[in-house]
Design a protein around this motif. Structure first.
Motif, PDB file in Angstrom:
ATOM      1  N   LEU A 190      14.089  15.690 -47.056  1.00 42.81           N
ATOM      2  CA  LEU A 190      13.085  15.373 -48.070  1.00 42.81           C
ATOM      3  C   LEU A 190      11.954  16.397 -48.152  1.00 42.81           C
ATOM      4  N   SER A 191      11.825  17.243 -47.152  1.00 41.81           N
ATOM      5  CA  SER A 191      10.777  18.270 -47.198  1.00 41.81           C
ATOM      6  C   SER A 191      11.228  19.513 -47.959  1.00 41.81           C
ATOM      7  N   ASN A 192      12.516  19.540 -48.354  1.00 42.05           N
ATOM      8  CA  ASN A 192      13.083  20.706 -49.030  1.00 42.05           C
ATOM      9  C   ASN A 192      13.338  20.353 -50.495  1.00 42.05           C
ATOM     10  N   LEU A 193      12.476  20.814 -51.389  1.00 40.96           N
ATOM     11  CA  LEU A 193      12.568  20.429 -52.800  1.00 40.96           C
ATOM     12  C   LEU A 193      13.872  20.894 -53.432  1.00 40.96           C
ATOM     13  N   ALA A 194      14.350  22.075 -53.068  1.00 38.68           N
ATOM     14  CA  ALA A 194      15.603  22.570 -53.629  1.00 38.68           C
ATOM     15  C   ALA A 194      16.757  21.651 -53.241  1.00 38.68           C
ATOM     16  N   GLU A 195      16.740  21.177 -52.023  1.00 37.46           N
ATOM     17  CA  GLU A 195      17.789  20.263 -51.563  1.00 37.46           C
ATOM     18  C   GLU A 195      17.667  18.911 -52.263  1.00 37.46           C
ATOM     19  N   VAL A 196      16.444  18.455 -52.453  1.00 36.08           N
ATOM     20  CA  VAL A 196      16.208  17.204 -53.180  1.00 36.08           C
ATOM     21  C   VAL A 196      16.777  17.302 -54.590  1.00 36.08           C
ATOM     22  N   ASP A 197      16.475  18.391 -55.285  1.00 34.28           N
ATOM     23  CA  ASP A 197      16.965  18.551 -56.654  1.00 34.28           C
ATOM     24  C   ASP A 197      18.487  18.673 -56.703  1.00 34.28           C
ATOM     25  N   ALA A 198      19.075  19.311 -55.717  1.00 36.25           N
ATOM     26  CA  ALA A 198      20.532  19.448 -55.686  1.00 36.25           C
ATOM     27  C   ALA A 198      21.206  18.082 -55.552  1.00 36.25           C
ATOM     28  N   VAL A 199      20.652  17.225 -54.713  1.00 41.23           N
ATOM     29  CA  VAL A 199      21.193  15.876 -54.550  1.00 41.23           C
ATOM     30  C   VAL A 199      21.027  15.078 -55.846  1.00 41.23           C
ATOM     31  N   ILE A 200      19.862  15.188 -56.464  1.00 43.37           N
ATOM     32  CA  ILE A 200      19.630  14.476 -57.728  1.00 43.37           C
ATOM     33  C   ILE A 200      20.612  14.947 -58.796  1.00 43.37           C
ATOM     34  N   ASP A 201      20.802  16.258 -58.901  1.00 36.12           N
ATOM     35  CA  ASP A 201      21.730  16.802 -59.896  1.00 36.12           C
ATOM     36  C   ASP A 201      23.131  16.222 -59.702  1.00 36.12           C
ATOM     37  N   ALA A 202      23.557  16.151 -58.444  1.00 42.28           N
ATOM     38  CA  ALA A 202      24.901  15.628 -58.155  1.00 42.28           C
ATOM     39  C   ALA A 202      25.008  14.156 -58.526  1.00 42.28           C
ATOM     40  N   LEU A 203      23.986  13.385 -58.224  1.00 45.02           N
ATOM     41  CA  LEU A 203      24.004  11.958 -58.549  1.00 45.02           C
ATOM     42  C   LEU A 203      23.973  11.736 -60.062  1.00 45.02           C
ATOM     43  N   LEU A 204      23.147  12.494 -60.756  1.00 38.33           N
ATOM     44  CA  LEU A 204      23.058  12.355 -62.210  1.00 38.33           C
ATOM     45  C   LEU A 204      24.385  12.708 -62.883  1.00 38.33           C
ATOM     46  N   ALA A 205      25.075  13.693 -62.341  1.00 36.72           N
ATOM     47  CA  ALA A 205      26.358  14.100 -62.910  1.00 36.72           C
ATOM     48  C   ALA A 205      27.407  12.999 -62.784  1.00 36.72           C
ATOM     49  N   GLU A 206      27.207  12.098 -61.808  1.00 41.51           N
ATOM     50  CA  GLU A 206      28.140  10.987 -61.597  1.00 41.51           C
ATOM     51  C   GLU A 206      27.670   9.693 -62.242  1.00 41.51           C
ATOM     52  N   SER A 258      -4.918  18.081 -39.548  1.00 42.79           N
ATOM     53  CA  SER A 258      -5.346  19.280 -40.272  1.00 42.79           C
ATOM     54  C   SER A 258      -4.986  19.172 -41.747  1.00 42.79           C
ATOM     55  N   ARG A 259      -5.535  20.092 -42.536  1.00 37.53           N
ATOM     56  CA  ARG A 259      -5.221  20.124 -43.962  1.00 37.53           C
ATOM     57  C   ARG A 259      -3.717  20.308 -44.161  1.00 37.53           C
ATOM     58  N   MET A 260      -3.109  21.187 -43.395  1.00 36.51           N
ATOM     59  CA  MET A 260      -1.679  21.437 -43.534  1.00 36.51           C
ATOM     60  C   MET A 260      -0.851  20.238 -43.088  1.00 36.51           C
ATOM     61  N   ASP A 261      -1.335  19.476 -42.114  1.00 36.48           N
ATOM     62  CA  ASP A 261      -0.648  18.238 -41.732  1.00 36.48           C
ATOM     63  C   ASP A 261      -0.546  17.308 -42.935  1.00 36.48           C
ATOM     64  N   TRP A 262      -1.678  17.146 -43.627  1.00 38.12           N
ATOM     65  CA  TRP A 262      -1.694  16.255 -44.782  1.00 38.12           C
ATOM     66  C   TRP A 262      -0.768  16.765 -45.886  1.00 38.12           C
ATOM     67  N   ILE A 263      -0.828  18.054 -46.164  1.00 43.19           N
ATOM     68  CA  ILE A 263      -0.033  18.622 -47.258  1.00 43.19           C
ATOM     69  C   ILE A 263       1.459  18.527 -46.959  1.00 43.19           C
ATOM     70  N   SER A 264       1.884  18.949 -45.781  1.00 44.02           N
ATOM     71  CA  SER A 264       3.317  18.983 -45.473  1.00 44.02           C
ATOM     72  C   SER A 264       3.910  17.585 -45.399  1.00 44.02           C
ATOM     73  N   HIS A 265       3.211  16.649 -44.796  1.00 47.07           N
ATOM     74  CA  HIS A 265       3.750  15.297 -44.687  1.00 47.07           C
ATOM     75  C   HIS A 265       3.660  14.551 -46.019  1.00 47.07           C
ATOM     76  N   PHE A 266       2.638  14.841 -46.829  1.00 50.32           N
ATOM     77  CA  PHE A 266       2.561  14.208 -48.149  1.00 50.32           C
ATOM     78  C   PHE A 266       3.735  14.644 -49.019  1.00 50.32           C
ATOM     79  N   GLU A 267       4.117  15.911 -48.919  1.00 53.48           N
ATOM     80  CA  GLU A 267       5.238  16.392 -49.728  1.00 53.48           C
ATOM     81  C   GLU A 267       6.513  15.630 -49.404  1.00 53.48           C
ATOM     82  N   ALA A 268       6.817  15.490 -48.108  1.00 53.35           N
ATOM     83  CA  ALA A 268       8.066  14.842 -47.699  1.00 53.35           C
ATOM     84  C   ALA A 268       8.026  13.332 -47.851  1.00 53.35           C
TER      85      ALA A 268
END
Length: 256
Positions: A61-77, A99-109
């Motif tokens: 879930l921290s990897n947006l490209a991987e998230v989009d790839a999974v979504i693309d595959a599901l939408l295609a089905e 830290s600021r980076m703690d908040w940013i990285s964990h909020f993304e995922a």
């Protein structure tokens, strides 16, 4: 009671262990096809052996490209009918130490990528006039848990998003709810108890005993007890439950 889940397609995140695994099994037992997603694909493959309607997916879930790839595959089905947003928990720690980076990285995922995934999967739910969006948070969104600042803060954002989204899509036959686990006996809870024991220089058994003493039910919950409530919310029978927070905590939260 027929929950009307036979033939429905569900995406369950964080499904390699604990609550996610229990939810995936519960939905599959009711006849849903379950896409069980997590970083640890091997763990899902291990526990799902022999369950033909469990489809393991690798997803970080921290990897947006991987998230989009999974979504693309599901939408295609054809997309999914049910999304269970179950992000992993961040490490314990105080608000002052984060830290600021703690908040940013964990909020993304834990939040931003879940919001993104849901938004991309919603249009096909709208077309079918059926959808369930269920986000697993924590009792900390209602009664903040000491030394879990990142979890308390980020999961509270998920609650605000869920309530807003619920009002937007209710007319499309889509429900959006939040489920708050208390002390459900999973690996995650064991890890938190171990961290508390180390921090307080006491034993894990002592920490767990003190924790159980704060729960009116007098025990930790079972993952299956939690999962069955989520499965009901995902069902056709729960079509009038939306914009709600549901506690599964043995009565631990003190407020009404």
């Amino acid at each position: 009671m027929d929950l009307g889940l036979t033939g429905k397609r569900a995406l369950v995140l964080g499904a390699s262990r604990g609550l996610g695994m229990a939810i995936a099994k519960s939905l599959a037992a009711e006849g849903a096809t379950v896409f069980a997603a997590a970083r640890s694909l091997d763990k899902i493959t291990d526990w799902s052996t022999g369950l033909d309607n469990i489809k393991p997916l690798r997803l970080d879930l921290s990897n947006l490209a991987e998230v989009d790839a999974v979504i693309d595959a599901l939408l295609a089905e054809g997309g999914v009918d049910i999304i269970v947003n179950n992000g992993g928990g961040p490490p314990p720690g105080s608000a002052q130490a984060a830290s600021r980076m703690d908040w940013i990285s964990h909020f993304e995922a834990m939040a931003a990528n879940l919001f993104h995934m849901t938004s991309r999967l919603l249009p096909q739910m709208k077309q079918r006039k059926f959808g369930r969006v269920i986000s697993i948070t924590s009792s900390g969104v209602e009664q903040p848990i000491p030394n879990l600042a990142l979890s308390n803060g980020i999961r509270s954002a998920v609650v605000g998003w869920s309530k807003t989204l619920a009002s937007e899509v209710a007319g499309d036959g889509i429900t959006v709810n939040v489920v708050m686990p208390g002390r459900i006996h999973t690996q995650r809870v064991d890890e938190l108890d171990a961290a508390a024991a180390k921090r307080t220089e006491t034993s894990v058994d002592t920490v767990a005993e003190k924790s159980r003493a704060t729960i009116p039910a007098g025990r930790y919950g079972k993952p299956e007890e939690f999962a069955d409530v989520v499965t009901f919310l995902a069902s056709e029978r729960a079509s009038y439950v939306t914009g709600s927070r549901i506690r599964i905590d043995g009565g631990a939260i003190k407020s009404v």
